[in-house]
Design a protein around this motif. Structure first.
Motif, PDB file in Angstrom:
ATOM      1  N   TYR A 178       0.845  -1.200   0.000  1.00  6.54           N
ATOM      2  CA  TYR A 178       0.000   0.000   0.000  1.00  6.54           C
ATOM      3  C   TYR A 178       0.880   1.250   0.000  1.00  6.54           C
ATOM      4  N   THR A 179       1.890   1.256   0.849  1.00  5.85           N
ATOM      5  CA  THR A 179       2.792   2.408   0.968  1.00  5.85           C
ATOM      6  C   THR A 179       3.534   2.644  -0.343  1.00  5.85           C
ATOM      7  N   VAL A 202       1.253   4.307  -2.784  1.00  3.00           N
ATOM      8  CA  VAL A 202       1.126   5.753  -2.543  1.00  3.00           C
ATOM      9  C   VAL A 202       2.341   6.468  -3.125  1.00  3.00           C
ATOM     10  N   GLU A 203       3.508   5.889  -2.950  1.00  2.00           N
ATOM     11  CA  GLU A 203       4.715   6.501  -3.509  1.00  2.00           C
ATOM     12  C   GLU A 203       4.633   6.553  -5.035  1.00  2.00           C
ATOM     13  N   LEU A 212       4.563   6.725   5.780  1.00  2.00           N
ATOM     14  CA  LEU A 212       3.299   7.189   5.213  1.00  2.00           C
ATOM     15  C   LEU A 212       3.123   8.699   5.414  1.00  2.00           C
ATOM     16  N   PHE A 257       2.302  11.368   2.479  1.00  2.00           N
ATOM     17  CA  PHE A 257       1.087  12.166   2.457  1.00  2.00           C
ATOM     18  C   PHE A 257       1.401  13.658   2.485  1.00  2.00           C
ATOM     19  N   LEU A 290       2.106  14.745  -1.129  1.00  2.00           N
ATOM     20  CA  LEU A 290       1.060  14.648  -2.137  1.00  2.00           C
ATOM     21  C   LEU A 290       0.497  16.026  -2.470  1.00  2.00           C
TER      22      LEU A 290
END
Length: 101
Positions: A42-43, A46-47, A91, A95, A98
């Motif tokens: 998941y991480t 996101v990256e 994380l 975030f 982003l």
């Protein structure tokens, strides 16, 4: 048994709070079973989303090593939860980087 399927409060624009919510209740965000491997994937996703927006990843080599670690042996849900919580600062970095709006 770890119950990570509970509602969490709104985190607004606070990347650290969002990371804390995900690390503390991974089943809400990643489905189950909540494992370190699933949380690491998941991480990394996101990256990749960050990189796809033409932004540089804020993660360091140390962060990437943490994502590649695989805790050994059979783990209890509590042990998995402990390992997942180690990803909270990674994380939070992602975030924070982003794009908003």
């Amino acid at each position: 048994m770890v119950d990570d399927h509970v509602a969490v409060g709104r985190v607004g624009d606070d990347p650290a709070a969002l990371a804390r919510g995900i690390a503390g209740h991974p089943g809400i965000y990643m489905g189950g079973p909540a494992t370190f491997e699933r949380a690491a994937a998941y991480t990394i996703g996101v990256e990749m989303a960050l990189i796809a927006t033409d932004r540089n990843s804020p993660l360091t080599e140390e962060d990437h090593r943490l994502l590649q670690e695989r805790p050994e042996g059979d783990r209890t849900p509590e042990q998995e939860a402990t390992e997942i919580r180690r990803l909270e600062p990674v994380l939070a970095k992602l975030f924070a980087a982003l794009p908003t709006g």
